[in-house]
Every structure is written in C-alpha cells, then in structure tokens.
Enzyme design. Sequence first.
Site, PDB file in Angstrom:
ATOM      1  CD  GLU A 113       6.575  47.141  17.046  1.00 32.98           C
ATOM      2  OE1 GLU A 113       6.770  48.366  17.016  1.00 32.98           O
ATOM      3  OE2 GLU A 113       7.249  46.357  17.740  1.00 32.98           O
ATOM      4  CD  GLU A 180       4.575  46.092  24.100  1.00 29.88           C
ATOM      5  OE1 GLU A 180       4.689  45.649  22.931  1.00 29.88           O
ATOM      6  OE2 GLU A 180       5.533  46.239  24.882  1.00 29.88           O
TER       7      GLU A 180
HETATM    8  O1  KIV Z   1       9.161  41.577  20.582  1.00 30.81           O
HETATM    9  C1  KIV Z   1       8.357  41.098  21.395  1.00 30.81           C
HETATM   10  O2  KIV Z   1       8.691  40.283  22.268  1.00 30.81           O
HETATM   11  C2  KIV Z   1       6.963  41.528  21.292  1.00 30.81           C
HETATM   12  C3  KIV Z   1       6.068  41.210  22.430  1.00 30.81           C
HETATM   13  C4  KIV Z   1       6.361  42.121  23.546  1.00 30.81           C
HETATM   14  C5  KIV Z   1       4.636  41.227  22.053  1.00 30.81           C
HETATM   15  O3  KIV Z   1       6.590  42.152  20.346  1.00 30.81           O
END
Ligand code: KIV
Length: 262
Positions: A113, A180
């Site tokens: 991220e 997202e």
């Molecule tokens: O942790 C997760 O499931 C994710 C998705 C929402 C992309 O990062």
Amino acid sequence: MKKISVNSIKASKNYKLLSMITAYDYLFAKLFDGIVDIILVGDSLNMSFGGQKDTLSANMDIMLYHTKVVCKGAKNSFIICDMPFGSYTTKKDALKNSIRVYQETSADAVKIEGGVEKIKIINHLVENSIAVMGHIGLMPQFVRSEGGYKIKGKNSKEREKLIKDAIALEKAGVFAIVVEGVKADVAGEVAKAVNIPIIGIGAGEKVDGQVLVWSDMLGFFEDFKPKFVREYLNGAKLIKESVKKYVADIEERKFPNEKESY
Ligand code: KIV
C-alpha cells in the site's frame, strides 16, 4: 485456464479485463483456482477471517501461513501475498520480508500500500527481483492515521495525487495497481494515465479489472456490507440453514441413517 504471468498481466491492458479475488485458505483457494486470473492473500483476512477491527495487527507470520496454504490449493491462478502493516517501512525490512514470501511460499508477487512516498522501497524490491503490485486510493492500513476509511478522488487535489502516485508506481516497476475506494471517473483517469492494469475495488467500471474480498462477494461476512460489493451468493444463509437442518436431523434421530453407518 493457463496460469497468467506478470508479463501477461501487464499485456492484458486494453485487451482483457482482469479478475481477482481474495482467498485465505486451501479449501477456498482450490475452489477459485483457475477460474480467476489472480488470487490475493489479502491482509483483509485479519478482519473477515480473524475477526479483528482492522488489518493492522496482521503480521508476516500470519500472512506467510495463509499464503502457504493458499498456494497449496491454487496451482493455476497467479498468487499475491499482501505485505502486512509495518513489514515494509524501510528498504531493508521490505526486501527481507519479501524474500521470506518467495522463499517460504510459492506466491508470485507481493502487494504494497502507498504511492509516491513508497517509491524508493518499491524500486528496491523490483531491482532485487520481487514482483510488486501497488495499492493506492483508500488504503486500509492507513485507517487509524487517517481517522477512518476515506473515499478518495473527491477533489482536484486528491485526483492529482492519485494520478501522480500511479505514474510514479509504474515508473518504479510495479506490474499492476489496486485502486480502492475512488470516485469512478477519477479511477478511469488513473487507468488512462498508465500503461499497466488498474484493478479496482469500489472504484467503478472504467478500470482494467476488479477485485473483491471472497467472504463479501459470497455473502459469508455479515458484520458490514460495503456499497460496492455485489453478493453472488448468500453464503451465510445457506450455511445457517444447512447447520440447522443437521441439528434437527440429529435431534430427530434422522442422522446418521443405515447407509451412513458401519
Ligand atoms: O486485503 C485485501 O483484501 C485487499 C483488497 C481489498 C484489495 O487489499
């Protein structure tokens, strides 16, 4: 279905829409295997599997365990291990932990991220032969520092940052980016700004693929339901009805019957 590679994921831009789903265990990974292009062992498992209030307490040991069992079940989908909070704060830690993913599991890539502020770290991973997927927009690992889950792309400053982040991530060598919780038009602009696939979740349809958390899209997770989730099955209802029937059969001596006995 032939297993997709990093190169075919990149080449799918403007050619094929990518499908991605999360999985946390052998059982479900095997059910999804070869049907979806990509399986993400998301740190969302900390919430829907582990019952925690957010993803922040997931750690490398937890993610490695779940990635290992998913890899056992899925041989035909491309598998990505989500790097947990705190595992990539320095170049050294990020590389050490990503090497653990490659050496202790058969995952094909990791996901991180962050945008511009993570470029040096991502660059370092890519230079050391780690395939990295980016993740920008609403980033669940920022939930406490941002004071909640915030939809992004609501004003020109956020729009510009998202586009800048995506371009910087592409330059750093990520093969695809999860976007997202972003306004649909802005997510579409982000997709147009780069030559790698943008995989959306809560980011509308103007992107290059979609991802959903398996327990949301199959209706198993009842704690909350984000607006963007389409429920393809009412898993919770089916399970509860089946277990109630099992209990009734036991209580009425209908289970087991003769055929089910030795
Ligand atoms: O942790 C997760 O499931 C994710 C998705 C929402 C992309 O990062």
